[in-house]
Write an enzyme that holds these catalytic residues in place. Sequence first.
Site, PDB file in Angstrom:
ATOM      1  N   LYS A  79      30.228  32.136 -43.233  1.00 45.80           N
ATOM      2  CA  LYS A  79      29.867  33.239 -44.143  1.00 45.80           C
ATOM      3  C   LYS A  79      28.578  33.950 -43.725  1.00 45.80           C
ATOM      4  CE  LYS A  79      32.362  31.546 -48.193  1.00 45.80           C
ATOM      5  NZ  LYS A  79      32.340  31.293 -49.629  1.00 45.80           N
TER       6      LYS A  79
ATOM      7  N   ASP B  39      32.836  36.318 -54.122  1.00 47.36           N
ATOM      8  CA  ASP B  39      32.867  35.036 -54.849  1.00 47.36           C
ATOM      9  C   ASP B  39      32.290  35.174 -56.258  1.00 47.36           C
ATOM     10  OD1 ASP B  39      34.131  33.492 -52.941  1.00 47.36           O
ATOM     11  OD2 ASP B  39      32.271  32.841 -51.983  1.00 47.36           O
TER      12      ASP B  39
ATOM     13  N   GLY C  88      22.807  24.171 -59.140  1.00 46.56           N
ATOM     14  CA  GLY C  88      22.904  24.267 -57.689  1.00 46.56           C
ATOM     15  C   GLY C  88      22.181  25.501 -57.176  1.00 46.56           C
TER      16      GLY C  88
HETATM   17  P1  NDP Z   1      26.081  24.198 -50.592  1.00 47.42           P
HETATM   18  O1  NDP Z   1      26.220  23.041 -49.672  1.00 47.42           O
HETATM   19  O2  NDP Z   1      25.530  25.487 -50.094  1.00 47.42           O
HETATM   20  O3  NDP Z   1      25.133  23.753 -51.841  1.00 47.42           O
HETATM   21  C1  NDP Z   1      25.331  22.516 -52.453  1.00 47.42           C
HETATM   22  C2  NDP Z   1      24.478  22.421 -53.716  1.00 47.42           C
HETATM   23  O4  NDP Z   1      24.896  21.262 -54.428  1.00 47.42           O
HETATM   24  C3  NDP Z   1      22.974  22.271 -53.470  1.00 47.42           C
HETATM   25  O5  NDP Z   1      22.278  22.989 -54.456  1.00 47.42           O
HETATM   26  C4  NDP Z   1      22.774  20.755 -53.644  1.00 47.42           C
HETATM   27  O6  NDP Z   1      21.469  20.421 -54.086  1.00 47.42           O
HETATM   28  C5  NDP Z   1      23.755  20.461 -54.743  1.00 47.42           C
HETATM   29  N1  NDP Z   1      24.195  19.059 -54.790  1.00 47.42           N
HETATM   30  C6  NDP Z   1      24.964  18.406 -53.892  1.00 47.42           C
HETATM   31  N2  NDP Z   1      25.207  17.136 -54.317  1.00 47.42           N
HETATM   32  C7  NDP Z   1      24.582  17.002 -55.526  1.00 47.42           C
HETATM   33  C8  NDP Z   1      24.473  15.954 -56.483  1.00 47.42           C
HETATM   34  N3  NDP Z   1      25.049  14.747 -56.260  1.00 47.42           N
HETATM   35  N4  NDP Z   1      23.770  16.152 -57.617  1.00 47.42           N
HETATM   36  C9  NDP Z   1      23.185  17.367 -57.848  1.00 47.42           C
HETATM   37  N5  NDP Z   1      23.253  18.401 -56.984  1.00 47.42           N
HETATM   38  C10 NDP Z   1      23.939  18.225 -55.828  1.00 47.42           C
HETATM   39  O7  NDP Z   1      27.522  24.386 -51.240  1.00 47.42           O
HETATM   40  P2  NDP Z   1      28.171  25.762 -51.772  1.00 47.42           P
HETATM   41  O8  NDP Z   1      27.151  26.446 -52.590  1.00 47.42           O
HETATM   42  O9  NDP Z   1      28.806  26.485 -50.656  1.00 47.42           O
HETATM   43  O10 NDP Z   1      29.375  25.226 -52.690  1.00 47.42           O
HETATM   44  C11 NDP Z   1      29.122  24.613 -53.950  1.00 47.42           C
HETATM   45  C12 NDP Z   1      30.448  24.297 -54.621  1.00 47.42           C
HETATM   46  O11 NDP Z   1      31.128  25.495 -54.995  1.00 47.42           O
HETATM   47  C13 NDP Z   1      31.405  23.511 -53.723  1.00 47.42           C
HETATM   48  O12 NDP Z   1      31.931  22.460 -54.481  1.00 47.42           O
HETATM   49  C14 NDP Z   1      32.491  24.510 -53.362  1.00 47.42           C
HETATM   50  O13 NDP Z   1      33.739  23.876 -53.213  1.00 47.42           O
HETATM   51  C15 NDP Z   1      32.488  25.419 -54.595  1.00 47.42           C
HETATM   52  N6  NDP Z   1      32.979  26.780 -54.293  1.00 47.42           N
HETATM   53  C16 NDP Z   1      34.087  27.246 -54.964  1.00 47.42           C
HETATM   54  C17 NDP Z   1      34.580  28.514 -54.719  1.00 47.42           C
HETATM   55  C18 NDP Z   1      35.788  28.999 -55.459  1.00 47.42           C
HETATM   56  O14 NDP Z   1      36.369  30.040 -55.069  1.00 47.42           O
HETATM   57  N7  NDP Z   1      36.205  28.352 -56.529  1.00 47.42           N
HETATM   58  C19 NDP Z   1      33.940  29.411 -53.745  1.00 47.42           C
HETATM   59  C20 NDP Z   1      32.749  28.856 -53.127  1.00 47.42           C
HETATM   60  C21 NDP Z   1      32.312  27.581 -53.401  1.00 47.42           C
HETATM   61  P3  NDP Z   1      20.245  20.198 -53.053  1.00 47.42           P
HETATM   62  O15 NDP Z   1      19.718  21.577 -52.726  1.00 47.42           O
HETATM   63  O16 NDP Z   1      19.278  19.378 -53.816  1.00 47.42           O
HETATM   64  O17 NDP Z   1      20.805  19.500 -51.848  1.00 47.42           O
END
Ligand code: NDP
Length: 278
Positions: free
Chosen positions: A68, A104, A129
């Site tokens: 992306k 999105d 997040g």
């Molecule tokens: P990223 O990897 O960019 O970000 C992940 C985020 O999740 C970070 O803020 C991270 O926090 C947090 N995180 C991960 N594990 C935990 C935990 N155990 N407890 C608390 N916070 C946690 O991912 P994306 O932003 O790309 O995607 C996020 C979600 O959105 C995914 O599940 C993806 O499948 C979904 N998604 C769905 C779409 C749809 O069309 N329905 C489209 C795009 C995404 P930290 O910064 O502290 O690491």
Amino acid sequence: MTSPDRYAVIGNPISQSKSPLIHMAFAQESRQNLVYTAIEGPLGQFAATVDAFRAEGGKGLNVTLPFKLDACAYATELSEDARAAGAANALKFEGDRVQAQNFDGVGLVRDITHNLGQALQGKRVLLLGAGGASRGAILPILHQAPACLFVANRTVAKASALVQSFHANGAPATLQGGGFDELGRDAFDVIINATSASLSAATPPLPASAFAADGLAYDMVYGKGLTPFLQLARQAGVRQLADGVGMLVEQAAEAFAWWRGVRPETRAMIARISVPLV
Ligand code: NDP
């Protein structure tokens, strides 16, 4: 009959993508002469792969992980949403022009307001997040004029930096950010889980008092049934639960309309690929 226009989704891995199924159904329903395939882009070779697709007459691409950011860099023109997100999930090719969009967040907002019937205007909204999905959702949510939008993240500095970057570009003071330990004093009408916690069956550390019973709990993850986040919301008394399947289909419909000038019906597709929240 003329040969069909070519579209595709590019990502790595890509075999899990539902985009070909969704777009081919949209094309059939709206009688558009196109084919839509999936391309597994070799890592580090995004530009070369897209160049080849365009050379073969490709008209547009959806872009998924991990490309992306590359899609933004490849484009010659960025939409406001793509610029704010720093990432693009759709490209359109017209001669030398490469237009980039990020649908999105718009797809998320349309699912919440249109399909789920929850207006965001004047509401207290919590976004969990601070990754790519959260970044892409902020501007479209702010456009709905919520009473507040609080971005909470496990790594607090990331939430603060994200919110600051939006403030630097004119976002209102109703946008705030911080850690999970700041939550629980006041309930939120809409809580959106944009963390990837559900992918590893983890639960964001959220107090039950953050949920309003007559509100909405929305997990962006889809196809996982009742995720730990949605379970937490149900235990807290929230009656309306949703996963991200509607967001997926609505962002696809936005891209389709942008490419073809026809907005497909989404409800049947959402129903077709939904997994029960049990
Ligand atoms: P990223 O990897 O960019 O970000 C992940 C985020 O999740 C970070 O803020 C991270 O926090 C947090 N995180 C991960 N594990 C935990 C935990 N155990 N407890 C608390 N916070 C946690 O991912 P994306 O932003 O790309 O995607 C996020 C979600 O959105 C995914 O599940 C993806 O499948 C979904 N998604 C769905 C779409 C749809 O069309 N329905 C489209 C795009 C995404 P930290 O910064 O502290 O690491």
